[in-house]
Write a protein that holds these residues in place. Structure first.
Motif, short mmCIF file in Angstrom:
data_model
loop_
_atom_site.label_atom_id
_atom_site.label_comp_id
_atom_site.label_asym_id
_atom_site.label_seq_id
_atom_site.Cartn_x
_atom_site.Cartn_y
_atom_site.Cartn_z
N ARG A 1 -5.53 3.08 -6.65
CA ARG A 1 -5.65 2.68 -5.25
C ARG A 1 -4.39 1.94 -4.81
N LYS A 2 -3.86 2.33 -3.68
CA LYS A 2 -2.67 1.67 -3.13
C LYS A 2 -3.07 0.39 -2.40
N VAL A 3 -2.20 -0.59 -2.49
CA VAL A 3 -2.46 -1.87 -1.82
C VAL A 3 -1.32 -2.15 -0.84
N SER A 4 -1.66 -2.74 0.30
CA SER A 4 -0.68 -3.08 1.33
C SER A 4 0.51 -3.83 0.76
N LYS A 5 1.69 -3.48 1.25
CA LYS A 5 2.91 -4.19 0.81
C LYS A 5 2.96 -5.63 1.33
N MET A 6 2.12 -5.95 2.31
CA MET A 6 2.03 -7.36 2.75
C MET A 6 1.36 -8.20 1.65
N ILE A 7 0.65 -7.53 0.74
CA ILE A 7 0.07 -8.24 -0.41
C ILE A 7 1.02 -8.12 -1.62
N THR A 8 1.39 -6.88 -1.95
CA THR A 8 2.20 -6.69 -3.17
C THR A 8 3.62 -7.26 -3.01
N GLY A 9 4.09 -7.40 -1.77
CA GLY A 9 5.45 -7.91 -1.56
C GLY A 9 5.51 -9.39 -1.26
#
Lengths: 138, 138
Positions: A102-110
């Motif tokens: 599952r992909k997670v928003s880059k606002m979380i991962t970044g």
């Protein structure tokens, strides 16, 4: 520890059994999970009975009083995204767990906040193991 | 005005045409929309080319510099939920718009922050009209 477990409610319940297994494992370890009822199948129906203001104030109060926030982020959710930011903003350690497919928003991962940890998992055992490692690191 | 338009990217693009019509209407009104490219069909692919850290820092910088944040919240999104909280936390006015048949997290609809407005719409004309009313109220 007092652990705020955050999961999708309005956004979808496809990972409900994972939520339940995480809550069961943390409860078995002796942790207090104020949101444990949100992992249950009846959560969507029960939450519908509360006013939005009551849910907001209850959840914000729980985040203010928790030691850490653990979020399952495989299913997108405005509420969980908001809660992650809220917890980081008041200095709470946050663990975001997602299934590896599952992909997670880059606002979380970044997000560079040192209080935030993001991990993927491929099995419930691995998810629980990631939580144990995270809690021990605090 | 400088308007940060927030919409789902990783969470799903079912409302992409609505995003595009909102951005087109605001641009026609003479507003600056730093996120206008995120409404386009190629946004998902283009965003994939950027590192998570680059996306995070770009978006946070845009929120810090915007006058208002307008979010389309019909499709759940961790990123948009995070951005709504981030913007409110630094005192920006926020409008959350959703299709009247889509449910929105009670962490959004129950938030008592006076800088937050939540509206539903049933047509693109109504959505744009809600934005006009919101901007005039500031």
């Amino acid at each position: 520890m007092n652990i705020y477990f955050a999961c999708s409610i309005t956004g979808g319940r496809e990972f409900e059994s994972i939520y339940q297994e995480i809550v069961a494992a943390l409860t078995k370890d002796g942790h207090e999970i104020p949101t444990s009822h949100l992992a249950k199948s009846e959560a969507v129906e029960n939450e519908r009975l509360l006013t939005p203001r009551d849910v907001y104030e209850r959840d914000v109060n729980w985040i203010n009083n928790c030691d850490v926030l653990v979020a399952e982020v495989s299913i997108p959710s405005h509420g969980v995204g908001y809660e992650i930011g809220f917890a980081l903003n008041i200095g709470k350690p946050v663990l975001c767990l997602h299934h590896k497919e599952r992909k997670v928003s880059k606002m979380i991962t970044g997000n560079p906040d040192p209080a935030l940890t993001v991990c993927s998992y491929s099995s419930i055992e691995e998810a629980v193991s990631q939580i144990h490692t995270f809690l021990q690191s605090l």
